[in-house]
Design a protein around this motif. Structure first.
Motif, PDB file in Angstrom:
ATOM      1  N   LEU A 194      20.782  31.357  22.130  1.00  0.00           N
ATOM      2  CA  LEU A 194      21.669  31.824  23.197  1.00  0.00           C
ATOM      3  C   LEU A 194      21.119  33.127  23.774  1.00  0.00           C
ATOM      4  CD1 LEU A 194      25.180  31.326  21.502  1.00  0.00           C
ATOM      5  CD2 LEU A 194      23.976  29.748  23.021  1.00  0.00           C
ATOM      6  N   GLY A 195      21.055  33.204  25.102  1.00  0.00           N
ATOM      7  CA  GLY A 195      20.588  34.414  25.772  1.00  0.00           C
ATOM      8  C   GLY A 195      20.998  34.405  27.223  1.00  0.00           C
ATOM      9  N   HIS A 196      20.688  35.493  27.932  1.00  0.00           N
ATOM     10  CA  HIS A 196      20.888  35.494  29.388  1.00  0.00           C
ATOM     11  C   HIS A 196      19.786  36.317  30.032  1.00  0.00           C
ATOM     12  CE1 HIS A 196      22.507  39.586  29.515  1.00  0.00           C
ATOM     13  NE2 HIS A 196      23.299  39.266  28.508  1.00  0.00           N
ATOM     14  N   ALA A 197      19.610  36.129  31.302  1.00  0.00           N
ATOM     15  CA  ALA A 197      18.450  36.666  32.014  1.00  0.00           C
ATOM     16  C   ALA A 197      18.425  38.187  32.039  1.00  0.00           C
ATOM     17  CB  ALA A 197      18.411  36.110  33.448  1.00  0.00           C
ATOM     18  N   GLY A 198      19.580  38.846  32.049  1.00  0.00           N
ATOM     19  CA  GLY A 198      19.608  40.295  32.142  1.00  0.00           C
ATOM     20  C   GLY A 198      19.510  41.004  30.800  1.00  0.00           C
ATOM     21  N   CYS A 199      19.323  40.291  29.726  1.00  0.00           N
ATOM     22  CA  CYS A 199      19.283  40.873  28.370  1.00  0.00           C
ATOM     23  C   CYS A 199      17.869  41.365  28.070  1.00  0.00           C
ATOM     24  CB  CYS A 199      19.726  39.824  27.342  1.00  0.00           C
ATOM     25  SG  CYS A 199      19.378  40.256  25.634  1.00  0.00           S
ATOM     26  N   ALA A 200      17.729  42.673  27.775  1.00  0.00           N
ATOM     27  CA  ALA A 200      16.401  43.229  27.481  1.00  0.00           C
ATOM     28  C   ALA A 200      15.853  42.653  26.182  1.00  0.00           C
ATOM     29  CB  ALA A 200      16.490  44.747  27.385  1.00  0.00           C
ATOM     30  N   GLY A 201      16.729  42.479  25.172  1.00  0.00           N
ATOM     31  CA  GLY A 201      16.282  41.918  23.907  1.00  0.00           C
ATOM     32  C   GLY A 201      15.831  40.479  24.057  1.00  0.00           C
ATOM     33  N   CYS A 202      16.487  39.741  24.967  1.00  0.00           N
ATOM     34  CA  CYS A 202      16.115  38.343  25.174  1.00  0.00           C
ATOM     35  C   CYS A 202      14.711  38.234  25.773  1.00  0.00           C
ATOM     36  CB  CYS A 202      17.124  37.666  26.099  1.00  0.00           C
ATOM     37  SG  CYS A 202      18.810  37.651  25.421  1.00  0.00           S
ATOM     38  N   ALA A 222      17.654  25.913  24.064  1.00  0.00           N
ATOM     39  CA  ALA A 222      17.888  27.231  24.655  1.00  0.00           C
ATOM     40  C   ALA A 222      19.046  27.128  25.636  1.00  0.00           C
ATOM     41  CB  ALA A 222      16.631  27.740  25.344  1.00  0.00           C
ATOM     42  N   VAL A 223      20.037  28.022  25.467  1.00  0.00           N
ATOM     43  CA  VAL A 223      21.236  28.010  26.310  1.00  0.00           C
ATOM     44  C   VAL A 223      21.328  29.354  27.019  1.00  0.00           C
ATOM     45  CG1 VAL A 223      23.746  27.823  26.348  1.00  0.00           C
ATOM     46  CG2 VAL A 223      22.409  26.442  24.730  1.00  0.00           C
ATOM     47  N   SER A 224      21.401  29.296  28.366  1.00  0.00           N
ATOM     48  CA  SER A 224      21.525  30.504  29.169  1.00  0.00           C
ATOM     49  C   SER A 224      22.998  30.728  29.497  1.00  0.00           C
ATOM     50  CB  SER A 224      20.709  30.380  30.457  1.00  0.00           C
ATOM     51  OG  SER A 224      20.929  31.485  31.297  1.00  0.00           O
ATOM     52  N   LEU A 225      23.490  31.876  29.064  1.00  0.00           N
ATOM     53  CA  LEU A 225      24.907  32.174  29.306  1.00  0.00           C
ATOM     54  C   LEU A 225      25.186  32.421  30.778  1.00  0.00           C
ATOM     55  CD1 LEU A 225      25.646  34.530  26.244  1.00  0.00           C
ATOM     56  CD2 LEU A 225      25.999  32.051  26.440  1.00  0.00           C
ATOM     57  N   THR A 226      24.169  32.813  31.554  1.00  0.00           N
ATOM     58  CA  THR A 226      24.343  33.060  32.989  1.00  0.00           C
ATOM     59  C   THR A 226      23.865  31.881  33.843  1.00  0.00           C
ATOM     60  OG1 THR A 226      22.170  34.150  33.053  1.00  0.00           O
ATOM     61  CG2 THR A 226      24.115  35.542  32.670  1.00  0.00           C
ATOM     62  N   GLY A 227      23.284  30.866  33.204  1.00  0.00           N
ATOM     63  CA  GLY A 227      22.800  29.695  33.943  1.00  0.00           C
ATOM     64  C   GLY A 227      21.418  29.875  34.509  1.00  0.00           C
ATOM     65  N   GLU A 228      20.794  31.040  34.326  1.00  0.00           N
ATOM     66  CA  GLU A 228      19.463  31.292  34.858  1.00  0.00           C
ATOM     67  C   GLU A 228      18.415  31.010  33.779  1.00  0.00           C
ATOM     68  OE1 GLU A 228      19.492  35.012  37.523  1.00  0.00           O
ATOM     69  OE2 GLU A 228      21.091  35.386  36.041  1.00  0.00           O
ATOM     70  N   ALA A 229      17.162  30.918  34.198  1.00  0.00           N
ATOM     71  CA  ALA A 229      16.072  30.687  33.257  1.00  0.00           C
ATOM     72  C   ALA A 229      15.914  31.895  32.339  1.00  0.00           C
ATOM     73  CB  ALA A 229      14.769  30.410  34.019  1.00  0.00           C
ATOM     74  N   LEU A 230      15.543  31.638  31.079  1.00  0.00           N
ATOM     75  CA  LEU A 230      15.334  32.704  30.104  1.00  0.00           C
ATOM     76  C   LEU A 230      13.850  32.950  29.911  1.00  0.00           C
ATOM     77  CD1 LEU A 230      17.930  31.593  27.381  1.00  0.00           C
ATOM     78  CD2 LEU A 230      18.233  33.301  29.173  1.00  0.00           C
ATOM     79  N   GLU A 231      13.502  34.165  29.549  1.00  0.00           N
ATOM     80  CA  GLU A 231      12.109  34.526  29.310  1.00  0.00           C
ATOM     81  C   GLU A 231      11.545  33.656  28.188  1.00  0.00           C
ATOM     82  OE1 GLU A 231       8.810  36.703  30.379  1.00  0.00           O
ATOM     83  OE2 GLU A 231      10.838  37.005  31.180  1.00  0.00           O
ATOM     84  N   GLY A 232      10.493  32.926  28.505  1.00  0.00           N
ATOM     85  CA  GLY A 232       9.862  32.037  27.534  1.00  0.00           C
ATOM     86  C   GLY A 232      10.512  30.676  27.471  1.00  0.00           C
ATOM     87  N   ASN A 250      31.869  35.329  22.073  1.00  0.00           N
ATOM     88  CA  ASN A 250      31.706  36.775  22.241  1.00  0.00           C
ATOM     89  C   ASN A 250      30.553  37.325  21.407  1.00  0.00           C
ATOM     90  OD1 ASN A 250      34.000  36.989  23.956  1.00  0.00           O
ATOM     91  ND2 ASN A 250      35.339  36.934  22.142  1.00  0.00           N
ATOM     92  N   ALA A 251      29.648  36.450  20.977  1.00  0.00           N
ATOM     93  CA  ALA A 251      28.546  36.887  20.121  1.00  0.00           C
ATOM     94  C   ALA A 251      27.525  37.683  20.937  1.00  0.00           C
ATOM     95  CB  ALA A 251      27.871  35.687  19.469  1.00  0.00           C
ATOM     96  N   PRO A 252      26.923  38.713  20.331  1.00  0.00           N
ATOM     97  CA  PRO A 252      25.860  39.451  21.026  1.00  0.00           C
ATOM     98  C   PRO A 252      24.617  38.586  21.165  1.00  0.00           C
ATOM     99  CG  PRO A 252      26.044  40.209  18.746  1.00  0.00           C
ATOM    100  CD  PRO A 252      27.184  39.260  18.971  1.00  0.00           C
ATOM    101  N   VAL A 253      23.818  38.891  22.173  1.00  0.00           N
ATOM    102  CA  VAL A 253      22.586  38.128  22.408  1.00  0.00           C
ATOM    103  C   VAL A 253      21.403  39.090  22.349  1.00  0.00           C
ATOM    104  CG1 VAL A 253      23.682  36.297  23.710  1.00  0.00           C
ATOM    105  CG2 VAL A 253      22.953  38.376  24.918  1.00  0.00           C
ATOM    106  N   VAL A 269      21.773  32.423  12.149  1.00  0.00           N
ATOM    107  CA  VAL A 269      20.540  32.935  11.554  1.00  0.00           C
ATOM    108  C   VAL A 269      20.441  34.432  11.774  1.00  0.00           C
ATOM    109  CG1 VAL A 269      18.016  32.832  11.621  1.00  0.00           C
ATOM    110  CG2 VAL A 269      19.377  30.739  11.860  1.00  0.00           C
ATOM    111  N   GLY A 270      20.821  34.894  12.941  1.00  0.00           N
ATOM    112  CA  GLY A 270      20.797  36.324  13.195  1.00  0.00           C
ATOM    113  C   GLY A 270      21.083  36.623  14.653  1.00  0.00           C
ATOM    114  N   PHE A 271      21.365  37.911  14.911  1.00  0.00           N
ATOM    115  CA  PHE A 271      21.647  38.396  16.260  1.00  0.00           C
ATOM    116  C   PHE A 271      20.722  39.579  16.538  1.00  0.00           C
ATOM    117  CE2 PHE A 271      25.456  36.579  14.459  1.00  0.00           C
ATOM    118  CZ  PHE A 271      25.859  35.676  15.432  1.00  0.00           C
ATOM    119  N   GLY A 272      20.237  39.629  17.752  1.00  0.00           N
ATOM    120  CA  GLY A 272      19.283  40.681  18.078  1.00  0.00           C
ATOM    121  C   GLY A 272      17.859  40.197  17.893  1.00  0.00           C
ATOM    122  N   VAL A 273      16.913  41.105  18.133  1.00  0.00           N
ATOM    123  CA  VAL A 273      15.494  40.773  18.065  1.00  0.00           C
ATOM    124  C   VAL A 273      15.067  40.660  16.610  1.00  0.00           C
ATOM    125  CG1 VAL A 273      13.169  41.507  18.695  1.00  0.00           C
ATOM    126  CG2 VAL A 273      15.067  41.918  20.270  1.00  0.00           C
TER     127      VAL A 273
END
Length: 295
Positions: A194-202, A222-232, A250-253, A269-273
């Motif tokens: 789970l991620g979104h395009a504006g997430c620096a960690g993503c 891979a699921v984009s919370l904003t509907g946009e393409a994710l890095e990688g 409400n999980a962090p990405v 498995v984990g949250f964050g980088v």
């Protein structure tokens, strides 16, 4: 007057006077009974039970010459001799914890006295107690390691080595077991990212996850919370409520989870980088090891 008396009468009077003197010296039977009743004989301080035929104590009743109203002696059973005091008995009744606390208090007291009044005698007393405590600790530490050496079932380093060479061998074996578990992961589990395009960690984690999945042959959704393409992950699918259904609304990405197809459960498995080794170790622990296996 005594000269005018008849000699026979004089002898009779002398006899009566002598009898009265003996009577006065011996005392009456009642007086003897009272004296015995009071039990004032020298050296006898034990008060026994009052005899039943004498009536009330102190009544002064006389029962004649052959009855005495003294206290009946009580039978005293021989008491068993008391056991001799053992100077070491207190040590046997004192627990080991109490003895340790006593030693600790003595050391702390000696240190406090040396700090408040740092005379050579008090400092020397504290140092002597400290030396004794260190010696006890050294003996325990040496006995501890000798016991571990002789008892392989108690040696934890056989399970998790600490030496450099043994640790390298353990790490190599662990890596082989982990890679084998990751190769079989797709038989039961799926990975969801789970991620979104504006997430620096993503932007950092996305490419790492792609390389990790390719290295181990893993399928990742891979699921984009904003509907946009994710890095990688240009093929990332829009969320469309998937995160909420997985309980990760409400999980962090970035977030990486395992989906167990057998139990229909989500295992985070984990949250964050996370680095690749960290991801591999967590996935291996969650899917191949029982809780407590590594400890």
């Amino acid at each position: 007057m005594a000269r005018a008396l008849n000699p026979a009468l004089r002898r009779t009077l002398w006899r009566l006077l002598g009898a009265l003197g003996v009577w006065a010296a011996l005392g009456t039977p009642a007086a003897a009974g009272d004296t015995r009743a009071g039990d004032t004989r020298t050296g006898d301080t034990h008060a026994g039970e009052w005899r039943s035929w004498c009536g009330d104590p102190g009544s002064g009743a006389s029962l004649g010459w052959h009855f005495y109203c003294d206290r009946q002696e009580e039978r005293r059973e021989a008491e068993p001799p008391s056991a001799p005091l053992d100077p070491h008995s207190s040590e046997r009744t004192t627990t080991a914890t109490e003895r340790i606390l006593e030693l600790r208090r003595a050391l702390e007291e000696a240190r406090a006295e040396a700090i408040l009044d740092p005379t050579p005698a008090k400092i020397a007393a504290y140092l002597e107690l400290q030396r004794a405590a260190l010696q006890r600790a050294a003996v325990f530490s040496d006995a501890f390691r000798r016991t571990v050496w002789a008892s392989p079932e108690l040696d934890y380093t056989l399970k998790r080595p600490v030496g450099a060479l043994a640790k390298q061998v353990w790490s190599d074996e662990r890596r082989e077991a982990r890679d084998a578990a990751l190769a079989r992961l797709g038989e039961r589990y799926g990975l969801i990212y789970l991620g979104h395009a504006g997430c620096a960690g993503c932007k950092v984690f996305g490419p790492l996850l792609r390389a990790f999945a390719m290295r181990h042959g893993l399928d990742v959704l891979a699921v984009s919370l904003t509907g946009e393409a994710l890095e990688g992950w240009p093929e990332a699918v829009p969320d469309n409520g998937r995160a909420v259904r997985l309980g990760l609304g409400n999980a962090p990405v970035p977030a990486l989870v395992l989906f167990d197809t057998a139990t229909k459960r989500v295992l985070p498995v984990g949250f964050g980088v996370m680095a690749e080794d960290e991801m591999a170790e967590r996935i291996y622990a969650l899917t191949a090891l029982e809780p407590g296996h590594d400890y």
